[in-house]
Design an enzyme around this catalytic site. Structure first.
Site, PDB file in Angstrom:
ATOM      1  CB  SER A 137      37.111  40.802  41.677  1.00 46.04           C
ATOM      2  OG  SER A 137      37.660  41.055  40.170  1.00 46.04           O
ATOM      3  CE1 TYR A 150      31.632  40.754  39.621  1.00 47.13           C
ATOM      4  CE2 TYR A 150      33.691  41.833  38.913  1.00 47.13           C
ATOM      5  CZ  TYR A 150      32.949  40.739  39.475  1.00 47.13           C
ATOM      6  OH  TYR A 150      33.666  39.511  39.971  1.00 47.13           O
TER       7      TYR A 150
END
Length: 256
Positions: A137, A150
């Site tokens: 990501s 995250y």
């Protein structure tokens, strides 16, 4: 479509990016195996698609992953392409975020990748072909506040996959590490229900199909890093060459 193989395995196939990839590939005549812990989501993904086969698998359970991969190959044949899409994404300030939740994210987002890699990749390397696709990501490369747990998992995914690629660079297997910016999938709801950073509203919300299309184009061009749009490419360069400017903007936007 760049992919000429027959059998695909997708983790996190019960929703979002994994669901879309499964349906696209099934429509193209591929045999698609999907793993998820959500049986209802798996069934929904497979509805109307005879080429999609589903297994309820906890990606954090190493033995379960190996057993399920064995069953897939017995039923559908050798795995030609792997998408590692399984992930969760609750946000929060690190000092306020539940430690158990952050550990669970690492178990799913990173340890799950370890398990599926060791179950699938040796067969690809032995056959001298296959496509190995990791979903990192931009959150793992371009830091912002409220995403610490995250972002750490996705940074781990990116580093793991980069080293894995170089350790197997002459194997015949094609590797891709995908780094999408904010993308319109149900995963966003987990962030919005916890602690949504204002920075994530600054860019354009990407369509998941654009991410999948970028993967095929990147693999055909021999690219390892897949940045699906202009914003992600610029973000990667900014992180490398102007990290101070990035943090200045983050503090201005977030207000602390």
């Amino acid at each position: 479509m760049a992919f000429e193989g027959k059998t695909v395995l997708i983790t996190g196939g019960g929703s979002g990016m994994g669901r879309l990839a499964a349906r696209n590939l099934a429509a193209a005549g591929k045999d698609v195996a999907i793993f998820d812990v959500n049986p209802e989501g798996l069934a929904e993904t497979a509805t109307g698609h005879t080429g999609i086969h589903h297994w309820v698998v906890d990606i954090t359970d190493e033995n379960a992953v190996h057993q399920a991969v064995k069953e897939v190959e017995e039923k559908l044949g050798p795995i030609d392409r792997l998408y590692n899409c399984a992930a969760i994404m609750p946000f929060g300030k690190i000092l306020e975020h539940d430690a158990g939740v952050m550990k669970k994210m690492m178990e799913i987002n990173y340890n799950g990748l370890i398990h599926i890699t060791q179950a699938v990749l040796p067969g690809m390397v032995a056959r001298g072909k296959g496509d190995f696709i990791s979903f990192a990501s931009m959150a793992g490369l371009l830091p912002t506040m409220l995403t610490g747990g995250y972002s750490a998992t996705k940074a781990a995914v990116a580093m793991f996959t980069e080293i894995l690629y170089h350790e197997n660079i002459n194997s015949g297997v094609r590797f891709a590490c995908v780094c999408p910016p904010t993308t319109n999938t149900p995963l966003l709801n987990q962030g919005k229900e916890t602690a949504w950073p204002k920075m994530l509203d600054q860019g354009t919300l990407l369509d998941p199909q654009d991410v999948l299309d970028a993967i095929d184009k990147g693999l055909e061009k021999g690219k390892f890093w897949i940045f699906p749009n202009r914003d992600s490419r610029i973000g990667y360069l900014m992180r490398r060459f102007a990290p101070g400017l990035i943090w200045k903007q983050v503090h201005q936007v977030e207000g602390f």
